[in-house]
Write a protein that holds these residues in place. Structure first.
Motif, PDB file in Angstrom:
ATOM      1  N   LYS A  53      -1.484  11.795  -9.191  1.00 28.89           N
ATOM      2  CA  LYS A  53      -2.910  11.567  -8.961  1.00 28.89           C
ATOM      3  C   LYS A  53      -3.273  10.085  -9.052  1.00 28.89           C
ATOM      4  O   LYS A  53      -4.174   9.612  -8.360  1.00 28.89           O
ATOM      5  N   GLY A  54      -2.554   9.353  -9.902  1.00 29.12           N
ATOM      6  CA  GLY A  54      -2.732   7.901  -9.898  1.00 29.12           C
ATOM      7  C   GLY A  54      -2.336   7.314  -8.556  1.00 29.12           C
ATOM      8  O   GLY A  54      -2.980   6.394  -8.041  1.00 29.12           O
ATOM      9  N   GLY A  55      -1.279   7.857  -7.976  1.00 26.99           N
ATOM     10  CA  GLY A  55      -0.854   7.439  -6.640  1.00 26.99           C
ATOM     11  C   GLY A  55      -1.911   7.722  -5.592  1.00 26.99           C
ATOM     12  O   GLY A  55      -2.131   6.916  -4.674  1.00 26.99           O
ATOM     13  N   ILE A  56      -2.587   8.861  -5.709  1.00 29.96           N
ATOM     14  CA  ILE A  56      -3.657   9.215  -4.766  1.00 29.96           C
ATOM     15  C   ILE A  56      -4.793   8.194  -4.824  1.00 29.96           C
ATOM     16  O   ILE A  56      -5.312   7.747  -3.797  1.00 29.96           O
ATOM     17  N   THR A  57      -5.185   7.834  -6.026  1.00 28.53           N
ATOM     18  CA  THR A  57      -6.271   6.862  -6.174  1.00 28.53           C
ATOM     19  C   THR A  57      -5.898   5.521  -5.555  1.00 28.53           C
ATOM     20  O   THR A  57      -6.716   4.868  -4.889  1.00 28.53           O
ATOM     21  N   GLN A  58      -4.658   5.086  -5.747  1.00 28.63           N
ATOM     22  CA  GLN A  58      -4.236   3.810  -5.173  1.00 28.63           C
ATOM     23  C   GLN A  58      -4.052   3.910  -3.657  1.00 28.63           C
ATOM     24  O   GLN A  58      -4.392   2.971  -2.918  1.00 28.63           O
ATOM     25  N   LEU A  59      -3.527   5.031  -3.174  1.00 27.93           N
ATOM     26  CA  LEU A  59      -3.392   5.248  -1.727  1.00 27.93           C
ATOM     27  C   LEU A  59      -4.761   5.192  -1.060  1.00 27.93           C
ATOM     28  O   LEU A  59      -4.915   4.625   0.029  1.00 27.93           O
TER      29      LEU A  59
END
Length: 258
Positions: A167-173
């Motif tokens: 989910k951290g990856g989603i926010t950065q993506l």
């Protein structure tokens, strides 16, 4: 009549929306919400029977629906599915990347298989679905993309190392794509809910100690319900958010304020 035609800001009439993970739970309700706002809906999930049930509900609302059975971990099939949706409706205006999975377990017990499954569904499939949709949105110089993140992208919590990472990856993506596609007038945002009370999470909250701990971390003092997301979804999917991109809207009852 008032000075402003407020309804026009949120009108999705004749737009086409894609919702992943649309067969049940939050995805199902989001699909019905967008249809109620006037959109035609392409539904993506693994369960054919449940998808067809949602499709019938959408058509009862007077909107068009296209249910597509797809396991999003099969990323090599995503582009073909998106092409099929575009061919069917002739446009793609909104993408809701809702499909996701969580396998709560201590970090030392996370297997390679579970790590890969969480990343493949929560992050990899989102990127490649968005990539396939973005091609068509860029042709029209317009689009609304909403990725489902989580409050766990911003705070730590027990037994969620893999989930929080995804989910951290989603926010950065979301930020990266917002910058890249801003010249094409494509808004890319994310939604980060707290724990949501659904039939799927009911068993989790039968553990009263766990439920009490969660409630003690939410200043508003209750679990979220699916309808608590509706305002944010409509806002980010509609003209009302035309000047908003790269943002993650946190709907957490105040959890991350601490």
């Amino acid at each position: 009549m008032g000075r402003f035609n407020i309804q026009s800001y949120f009108d999705l009439t004749d737009q086409t929306a894609i919702v992943t993970g649309a067969s049940k739970g939050i995805g199902r309700e989001i699909a019905l919400l967008l249809a109620d706002c006037g959109a035609n809906i392409a539904l993506i999930a693994r369960n054919k029977e449940e998808l067809e049930d949602v499709s019938r509900e959408i058509e009862k609302l007077g909107r068009k629906s296209l249910p597509i059975t797809l396991d999003l971990t099969n990323t090599n099939e995503i582009e073909e599915v998106i092409n099929r949706i575009y061919k069917h409706f002739g446009r793609i205006d909104i993408l809701i990347n809702n499909a996701g999975i969580n396998i709560p377990e201590p970090a030392e017990e996370v297997t390679i298989e579970n790590w890969d499954l969480i990343m493949n569904i929560n992050l990899k499939s989102v990127f490649f679905t968005t990539k396939a949709v973005g091609k068509y949105m860029k042709e029209r110089d317009r689009g609304k993309i909403i990725n489902m993140s989580s409050q766990m992208a911003f705070v730590g919590y027990y037994n969620r190392s893999a989930y929080s990472t995804s989910k951290g990856g989603i926010t950065q993506l979301t930020k990266a794509l917002a910058i890249e596609w801003a010249p094409n007038n494509i808004n890319v945002n994310a939604l980060a809910p707290t724990f949501i009370e659904t039939p799927m999470t009911k068993a989790m909250f039968e553990d009263q100690a766990f439920k009490d701990e969660v409630l003690n971390r939410i200043p508003l003092g209750r679990l979220a319900k699916t309808e608590d997301l509706f305002g944010a979804i409509i806002y980010l999917a509609s003209n009302a958010s035309d000047m908003v991109t790269g943002q993650t809207l946190i709907v957490d009852g105040g959890w991350t304020v601490w």
